[in-house]
Design a protein around this motif. Structure first.
Motif, PDB file in Angstrom:
ATOM      1  N   GLU A 172       0.807  -1.216   0.000  1.00 51.10           N
ATOM      2  CA  GLU A 172       0.000   0.000   0.000  1.00 51.10           C
ATOM      3  C   GLU A 172       0.849   1.280   0.000  1.00 51.10           C
ATOM      4  O   GLU A 172       0.580   2.225  -0.737  1.00 51.10           O
ATOM      5  N   LYS A 173       1.895   1.269   0.816  1.00 47.25           N
ATOM      6  CA  LYS A 173       2.739   2.463   0.927  1.00 47.25           C
ATOM      7  C   LYS A 173       3.368   2.800  -0.433  1.00 47.25           C
ATOM      8  O   LYS A 173       3.336   3.947  -0.888  1.00 47.25           O
ATOM      9  N   ASN A 174       3.925   1.792  -1.094  1.00 43.22           N
ATOM     10  CA  ASN A 174       4.569   2.017  -2.387  1.00 43.22           C
ATOM     11  C   ASN A 174       3.555   2.319  -3.484  1.00 43.22           C
ATOM     12  O   ASN A 174       3.829   3.088  -4.396  1.00 43.22           O
ATOM     13  N   THR A 175       2.386   1.709  -3.373  1.00 41.64           N
ATOM     14  CA  THR A 175       1.309   2.005  -4.326  1.00 41.64           C
ATOM     15  C   THR A 175       0.963   3.491  -4.268  1.00 41.64           C
ATOM     16  O   THR A 175       0.861   4.165  -5.297  1.00 41.64           O
ATOM     17  N   ILE A 176       0.815   4.010  -3.035  1.00 48.17           N
ATOM     18  CA  ILE A 176       0.438   5.409  -2.889  1.00 48.17           C
ATOM     19  C   ILE A 176       1.551   6.330  -3.395  1.00 48.17           C
ATOM     20  O   ILE A 176       1.284   7.351  -4.035  1.00 48.17           O
ATOM     21  N   GLU A 177       2.796   5.930  -3.190  1.00 47.19           N
ATOM     22  CA  GLU A 177       3.904   6.740  -3.729  1.00 47.19           C
ATOM     23  C   GLU A 177       3.844   6.808  -5.250  1.00 47.19           C
ATOM     24  O   GLU A 177       3.964   7.885  -5.837  1.00 47.19           O
ATOM     25  N   VAL A 178       3.662   5.650  -5.884  1.00 46.46           N
ATOM     26  CA  VAL A 178       3.593   5.626  -7.348  1.00 46.46           C
ATOM     27  C   VAL A 178       2.409   6.481  -7.824  1.00 46.46           C
ATOM     28  O   VAL A 178       2.529   7.277  -8.756  1.00 46.46           O
ATOM     29  N   LEU A 179       1.264   6.350  -7.134  1.00 44.24           N
ATOM     30  CA  LEU A 179       0.091   7.145  -7.508  1.00 44.24           C
ATOM     31  C   LEU A 179       0.362   8.639  -7.368  1.00 44.24           C
ATOM     32  O   LEU A 179      -0.062   9.441  -8.203  1.00 44.24           O
ATOM     33  N   ASN A 180       1.092   9.008  -6.325  1.00 44.12           N
ATOM     34  CA  ASN A 180       1.422  10.422  -6.152  1.00 44.12           C
ATOM     35  C   ASN A 180       2.309  10.949  -7.281  1.00 44.12           C
ATOM     36  O   ASN A 180       2.123  12.064  -7.756  1.00 44.12           O
ATOM     37  N   TYR A 181       3.272  10.128  -7.724  1.00 52.09           N
ATOM     38  CA  TYR A 181       4.119  10.551  -8.854  1.00 52.09           C
ATOM     39  C   TYR A 181       3.288  10.707 -10.120  1.00 52.09           C
ATOM     40  O   TYR A 181       3.446  11.666 -10.878  1.00 52.09           O
ATOM     41  N   LEU A 182       2.382   9.744 -10.329  1.00 51.53           N
ATOM     42  CA  LEU A 182       1.536   9.825 -11.531  1.00 51.53           C
ATOM     43  C   LEU A 182       0.641  11.062 -11.457  1.00 51.53           C
ATOM     44  O   LEU A 182       0.431  11.753 -12.442  1.00 51.53           O
ATOM     45  N   ARG A 183       0.136  11.342 -10.246  1.00 55.78           N
ATOM     46  CA  ARG A 183      -0.715  12.519 -10.109  1.00 55.78           C
ATOM     47  C   ARG A 183       0.069  13.807 -10.368  1.00 55.78           C
ATOM     48  O   ARG A 183      -0.430  14.727 -11.011  1.00 55.78           O
ATOM     49  N   SER A 184       1.297  13.872  -9.896  1.00 50.79           N
ATOM     50  CA  SER A 184       2.027  15.122 -10.123  1.00 50.79           C
ATOM     51  C   SER A 184       2.348  15.281 -11.612  1.00 50.79           C
ATOM     52  O   SER A 184       2.316  16.391 -12.143  1.00 50.79           O
ATOM     53  N   PHE A 185       2.602  14.165 -12.297  1.00 49.95           N
ATOM     54  CA  PHE A 185       2.772  14.221 -13.758  1.00 49.95           C
ATOM     55  C   PHE A 185       1.499  14.780 -14.416  1.00 49.95           C
ATOM     56  O   PHE A 185       1.557  15.654 -15.285  1.00 49.95           O
ATOM     57  N   GLN A 186       0.355  14.279 -13.952  1.00 51.30           N
ATOM     58  CA  GLN A 186      -0.931  14.710 -14.519  1.00 51.30           C
ATOM     59  C   GLN A 186      -1.226  16.179 -14.189  1.00 51.30           C
ATOM     60  O   GLN A 186      -1.655  16.941 -15.051  1.00 51.30           O
ATOM     61  N   LYS A 187      -0.933  16.580 -12.955  1.00 48.71           N
ATOM     62  CA  LYS A 187      -1.196  17.975 -12.554  1.00 48.71           C
ATOM     63  C   LYS A 187      -0.330  18.951 -13.350  1.00 48.71           C
ATOM     64  O   LYS A 187      -0.672  20.117 -13.513  1.00 48.71           O
ATOM     65  N   ASN A 188       0.821  18.453 -13.835  1.00 51.79           N
ATOM     66  CA  ASN A 188       1.694  19.293 -14.656  1.00 51.79           C
ATOM     67  C   ASN A 188       1.326  19.244 -16.135  1.00 51.79           C
ATOM     68  O   ASN A 188       2.107  19.641 -16.991  1.00 51.79           O
ATOM     69  N   GLY A 189       0.144  18.717 -16.434  1.00 53.13           N
ATOM     70  CA  GLY A 189      -0.341  18.748 -17.817  1.00 53.13           C
ATOM     71  C   GLY A 189      -0.221  17.428 -18.548  1.00 53.13           C
ATOM     72  O   GLY A 189      -0.586  17.317 -19.720  1.00 53.13           O
ATOM     73  N   GLY A 190       0.316  16.406 -17.879  1.00 55.38           N
ATOM     74  CA  GLY A 190       0.443  15.096 -18.519  1.00 55.38           C
ATOM     75  C   GLY A 190      -0.879  14.332 -18.487  1.00 55.38           C
ATOM     76  O   GLY A 190      -1.773  14.638 -17.702  1.00 55.38           O
TER      77      GLY A 190
END
Ligand code: ADP
Ligand code: MG
Length: 219
Positions: A172-190
């Motif tokens: 769960e901990k690593n899942t949430i980290e990966v999701l956070n990276y994906l979200r920051s990519f998306q928030k930056n227009g990805g």
């Protein structure tokens, strides 16, 4: 933006013809985070591969960033993939005999990609793997391996990340980290299109779609 138009994909296996995708229509806009859910065998990976121009459909079109992917030449399509798409897999797909730095720089093998080492250090730092650059994949934890795979997907500065169960082997901990990276990519227009089983990603997605035996379920 990715437009999937009337996509059909049939596979001819020894015994029977499998209709993996049955007239799929879907529009994914820039800066969306779309989750694809569905039972095993429902066509999720097939759809992701076709959206990335990695697998030819039997019929239908994919228009991605204004390009009609399957009317491009093989060379133009490969250029499109190199420049626009980052792919992340459940099983990481790291090369075991290369260290982390070399794995992240792997896209440099493509003629259209020129990675700067400073960019690798920067991205490794952001993903918390800067002190693992000279390790081999076998010396990394599952979460670290997936962060290396993410770094390799992000290093080419793609506009779209396609992720096939990227958290399938993570706690769960690593899942949430990966999701956070994906979200920051998306928030930056990805744009993110991610296949997943669990529901940890639900609050990260801007939209969830469901596949059932190759058909898109109306939600
Ligand atoms: P999912 O990712 O949702 O588990 P897939 O997209 O991998 O599903 O597969 C969808 C269907 O297509 C399944 O019935 C699968 O067996 C079949 N399939 C996938 N790839 C191939 C292939 N290369 N050859 C034959 N059948 C395939
Ligand atoms: Mg799959």
């Amino acid at each position: 933006m990715i437009e999937v138009k009337n996509i059909v994909k049939k596979f001819n296996s020894v015994k029977e013809k499998v209709i993996a995708l049955d007239h799929i229509n879907l529009i994914v806009k820039k800066s969306e985070f779309v989750l694809i859910k569905g039972e095993s065998g429902s066509g999720k990976s097939t759809l992701l591969f076709i959206m990335g121009g990695m697998l030819n459909p039997t019929s239908g079109k994919v228009i991605a960033n204004k390009k009609d992917l399957f009317s491009l030449s093989e060379m133009e399509r490969s250029k499109y993939r190199a420049n626009e798409i980052g792919f992340v897999f459940q099983s990481y797909h790291l090369l075991p005999y290369l260290n982390v730095l070399e794995n992240i720089m792997l896209p440099n093998q493509l003629p259209e990609i020129h990675i700067q080492k400073e960019d690798v250090y920067k991205i490794a730092d952001e993903l918390g793997i800067a002190d693992r650059l000279y390790h081999k994949p076998s010396q990394l934890s599952a979460g670290e391996k997936q962060r290396v795979a993410l770094a390799r997907a992000l290093i080419t500065k793609p506009s779209i990340i396609l992720a096939d169960e990227p958290t399938g082997n993570l706690d769960e901990k690593n899942t949430i980290e990966v999701l956070n990276y994906l979200r920051s990519f998306q928030k930056n227009g990805g744009t993110v299109v991610m296949v997943t089983h669990g529901n940890l990603a639900d609050t990260y997605a801007t939209r969830t779609i469901q596949l059932d035996k190759g058909k898109l379920q109306k939600s």
